[in-house]
Structures are given as C-alpha cells and as structure tokens.
Scaffold this active site. Structure first.
Site, PDB file in Angstrom:
ATOM      1  N   ILE A  10      42.537  46.166  44.797  1.00 33.58           N
ATOM      2  CA  ILE A  10      43.285  46.055  46.059  1.00 33.58           C
ATOM      3  C   ILE A  10      44.695  46.603  45.829  1.00 33.58           C
ATOM      4  O   ILE A  10      45.204  46.525  44.707  1.00 33.58           O
ATOM      5  CB  ILE A  10      43.368  44.596  46.580  1.00 33.58           C
ATOM      6  CG1 ILE A  10      43.809  43.637  45.471  1.00 33.58           C
ATOM      7  CG2 ILE A  10      42.054  44.150  47.190  1.00 33.58           C
ATOM      8  CD1 ILE A  10      44.184  42.263  45.943  1.00 33.58           C
TER       9      ILE A  10
ATOM     10  N   LYS B 109      32.345  28.050  45.565  1.00 32.42           N
ATOM     11  CA  LYS B 109      31.329  28.431  44.563  1.00 32.42           C
ATOM     12  C   LYS B 109      29.937  27.924  44.961  1.00 32.42           C
ATOM     13  O   LYS B 109      28.952  28.638  44.798  1.00 32.42           O
ATOM     14  CB  LYS B 109      31.713  27.917  43.169  1.00 32.42           C
ATOM     15  CG  LYS B 109      32.888  28.663  42.546  1.00 32.42           C
ATOM     16  CD  LYS B 109      32.628  30.155  42.416  1.00 32.42           C
ATOM     17  CE  LYS B 109      33.737  30.898  41.700  1.00 32.42           C
ATOM     18  NZ  LYS B 109      33.594  32.360  41.784  1.00 32.42           N
TER      19      LYS B 109
ATOM     20  N   GLY C 151      37.343  43.802  42.118  1.00 32.18           N
ATOM     21  CA  GLY C 151      38.231  42.932  41.337  1.00 32.18           C
ATOM     22  C   GLY C 151      38.335  43.444  39.910  1.00 32.18           C
ATOM     23  O   GLY C 151      38.434  42.678  38.960  1.00 32.18           O
TER      24      GLY C 151
ATOM     25  N   TYR D  29      37.912  25.456  45.528  1.00 30.22           N
ATOM     26  CA  TYR D  29      37.279  26.419  44.618  1.00 30.22           C
ATOM     27  C   TYR D  29      35.787  26.086  44.477  1.00 30.22           C
ATOM     28  O   TYR D  29      34.926  26.956  44.608  1.00 30.22           O
ATOM     29  CB  TYR D  29      37.984  26.312  43.261  1.00 30.22           C
ATOM     30  CG  TYR D  29      37.495  27.251  42.184  1.00 30.22           C
ATOM     31  CD1 TYR D  29      37.721  28.616  42.269  1.00 30.22           C
ATOM     32  CD2 TYR D  29      36.842  26.759  41.054  1.00 30.22           C
ATOM     33  CE1 TYR D  29      37.309  29.461  41.266  1.00 30.22           C
ATOM     34  CE2 TYR D  29      36.433  27.601  40.037  1.00 30.22           C
ATOM     35  CZ  TYR D  29      36.671  28.952  40.152  1.00 30.22           C
ATOM     36  OH  TYR D  29      36.264  29.799  39.147  1.00 30.22           O
TER      37      TYR D  29
ATOM     38  N   ILE E  14      36.951  30.882  30.799  1.00 23.26           N
ATOM     39  CA  ILE E  14      36.836  32.090  29.979  1.00 23.26           C
ATOM     40  C   ILE E  14      38.145  32.382  29.262  1.00 23.26           C
ATOM     41  O   ILE E  14      39.216  32.332  29.862  1.00 23.26           O
ATOM     42  CB  ILE E  14      36.364  33.268  30.841  1.00 23.26           C
ATOM     43  CG1 ILE E  14      34.920  32.943  31.248  1.00 23.26           C
ATOM     44  CG2 ILE E  14      36.412  34.576  30.078  1.00 23.26           C
ATOM     45  CD1 ILE E  14      34.323  33.902  32.189  1.00 23.26           C
TER      46      ILE E  14
ATOM     47  N   GLY F 224      41.206  42.276  37.526  1.00 28.28           N
ATOM     48  CA  GLY F 224      41.400  40.844  37.300  1.00 28.28           C
ATOM     49  C   GLY F 224      40.996  40.389  35.907  1.00 28.28           C
ATOM     50  O   GLY F 224      40.745  41.199  35.013  1.00 28.28           O
ATOM     51  N   GLN F 225      40.939  39.073  35.753  1.00 29.69           N
ATOM     52  CA  GLN F 225      40.700  38.458  34.439  1.00 29.69           C
ATOM     53  C   GLN F 225      39.397  38.950  33.788  1.00 29.69           C
ATOM     54  O   GLN F 225      39.397  39.362  32.637  1.00 29.69           O
ATOM     55  CB  GLN F 225      40.644  36.928  34.588  1.00 29.69           C
ATOM     56  CG  GLN F 225      40.533  36.200  33.254  1.00 29.69           C
ATOM     57  CD  GLN F 225      39.967  34.780  33.391  1.00 29.69           C
ATOM     58  OE1 GLN F 225      39.562  34.351  34.461  1.00 29.69           O
ATOM     59  NE2 GLN F 225      39.920  34.067  32.303  1.00 29.69           N
TER      60      GLN F 225
END
Ligand code: SER
Length: 309
Positions: A35, A147, A8, A143, A164, A11-12
């Site tokens: 990806i 987690k 990832g 979500y 974040i 990503g962010q």
C-alpha cells in the site's frame, strides 16, 4: 503455484515470505503487493515486480491479478492484536472486508488463497494446554473476532500461526512481540522491560519455520487434507522467564525487569499456552526446525551482525 501475489509484502511476514517464494518460484513470478506509504525497498524492490494492492480496494487487487496472471494469493494484510484493540473498525475493514475482496477476486480469476489465522482466534473458554485442532473459539479481542471470521469465510488453505519471531522486519503492536523486542535489548546491552508476567506461556515460532509452513501447506496434496479449517501449527512454547534464561546463556549480564501492560496481559491470558499440531503433522508433514535453544543462537548471531553494521 506459478504466478503469486503477496498482499502485505512489506509487512512482518510478507517481506520474508516474498523473498523465499522468489527463491523457490523465480523472481519474476512473485509480485510484491503493497500500500502507498509502505513501498518495498532494497532487495525486496530490486529482486522482482511490485504493485499497489490495497486489500480494501477490490478493483486494484483485481487489476494486479489480471495483469500478472496470478493464480495464487497470499493475503497477509492485517493489524496485530494490540493495535486492533485501539482501531477495531480499521481491523475489521482490513481483515474482513479486505478478505472478502480477495476471495471475490480469487473466485473470479480462479486463484488459490492463503490467509493466516492465529493463536488469537482462541479465547478464555478454549482449553489452553495442547489446544486441539477442533475446539471452542470465542475470542474477546477484535483481532480474534476477525481471525475466527476469517476461518469461517474461507474454504481455502490456512494455518493458525503462533507468535512469529524474526530478525528481519520488526513486528508492530502484537501481544507476542515482547519475544522479538527482548532480543534487540539483549544485543544492544539494554535492560529489557517485559510487559507480561512470569508464567505467561504462549506458542512461538521462528520465521524460517513459519515461511515453510505457509509454502508447504499450499503445496500439500489436497486429497490428504482431512481438515479444511485452519491448521494448528506449533514449534515452541515459553514464558518470559524461560526466554530470558536462554538469552542469559549467551549474554550473561542481560537483565530483565517486569512492568505489566494490563491490555497485553489480558490478551495473552486468553490465548493458548501450547497448541496440539498433530493434524498438521499427519496431513501435510508439518515439522518445525527450530526450538527455543537453536532460535536464540541464530537470533543473537543475526541481530549482532545487523546492528553492528
Ligand atoms: N503475533 C500476533 C499478535 O501478537 C499473534 O498472532 O498479535
């Protein structure tokens, strides 16, 4: 940590974590896993190796681990909270089936794994103020369910990240993301439409602190760690009114109006207002550098420079 794979990496969090790890561990030792459709670009691409590492494909992850002699995996593949509610099956596939693949590959090749948990792992029944390290975790969001499952499946190193905030890669589809969008509106001179009510407090963290947390925990002395579940980490907690006031100190004619998004509001209401992070402070010397004031100054400065380019 000698050879690191970030899953990832575009990503962010991944895009900045990859660059920070390259700075600390050497460019060639940090592989940016991505990806197809989310290929690394610019500095991320030029500065070091990258490879396709789709978390839903165990074979592909294994072959990258083998080829690059990986000993540490940062698994950051996930959907954020609001998107996960509309694509629950995909959220499970990436978050849990994906984690399973990573853990299996890690077991086979002897890698350490970091996977972020989140304030989203808590729910209505969790004490919302100074949320303890060990407490009730009964989230109702998909979500949150992924987690908590992540925390139960893993016996490795991980932290519960707050929302974040970063000036580099914009997040997509999180409940805390209003606190990123608001800065873009302020810098563009636009009115900000806030999806959450005044008084909605959530924990937030500036990206440099989040990167430090992810790296310091992986570098922590294992014998000092008493907790092996995800560590609460915190830096600041504010509501829309407070962040708006802070921005107005620097952009006096900044305007914010409210248009509540019921889904985002209900998710935010189920999450803690502020976490108690004393265990992380004691066991691996966690200490954030940024508060709301200093983050606001830095965000506005960096975004102005970026958007005026
Ligand atoms: N930033 C995440 C979200 O809002 C929380 O971990 O979905």
């Amino acid at each position: 940590m000698e050879h690191i794979l970030i899953i990832g990496a575009t990503g962010q969090i991944g895009s900045e974590l990859t660059m920070e790890l390259r700075k600390r561990y050497g460019n060639t030792n940090v592989v940016a896993g991505y990806i197809p459709g989310a290929e690394p670009k610019g500095e991320l691409k030029e500065s070091g190796p990258s490879a396709i590492a789709d978390v839903t494909d165990a074979q592909a992850v294994a072959s990258v681990v083998k080829e690059y002699h990986i000993d540490t995996i940062y698994n950051l593949a996930a959907l954020l909270s609001v998107v996960a509610e509309s694509k629950p099956k995909l959220a499970w596939k990436i978050g849990i089936d994906g984690l399973w693949n990573v853990l299996e590959v890690a077991r086979e090749y002897g890698c350490a794994v970091f996977t972020p948990s989140s304030i989203g792992s808590f729910g209505e029944a969790t004490p919302h103020v100074k949320t303890p390290q060990d407490t009730i975790q009964r989230p109702r969001t998909m979500y949150g369910v992924t987690k908590v499952t992540t925390e139960l499946l893993s016996d490795y190193y991980y932290t519960r990240f707050p929302g974040i905030i970063s000036n580099v890669t914009p997040p997509g589809g999180g409940t805390t993301d209003y606190a990123v969008d608001i800065f873009y509106s302020a810098v563009k001179g636009e009115k900000f439409v806030c999806p959450l009510k005044p008084g909605t407090y959530m924990d937030m963290m500036y990206m440099p602190d989040a990167l430090n947390a992810a790296i310091s925990l992986m570098e922590a002395i294992p014998t000092r760690l008493k907790h092996r579940n995800a560590f609460n980490i915190a830096a600041m907690s504010f509501d829309p009114e407070e962040i708006c006031r802070e921005i107005k100190k620097h952009v006096p004619d900044f305007e914010m109006v409210y248009e509540i998004d019921p889904l985002k509001q209900s998710i935010a209401d189920s999450w803690p207002d502020s976490l108690d992070d004393s265990c992380a402070r004691e066991e691996w010397d966690w200490k954030p550098q940024y508060d709301l004031e200093s983050m606001t100054v830095d965000m506005l400065e960096k975004l102005r420079a970026k958007l005026n380019k």
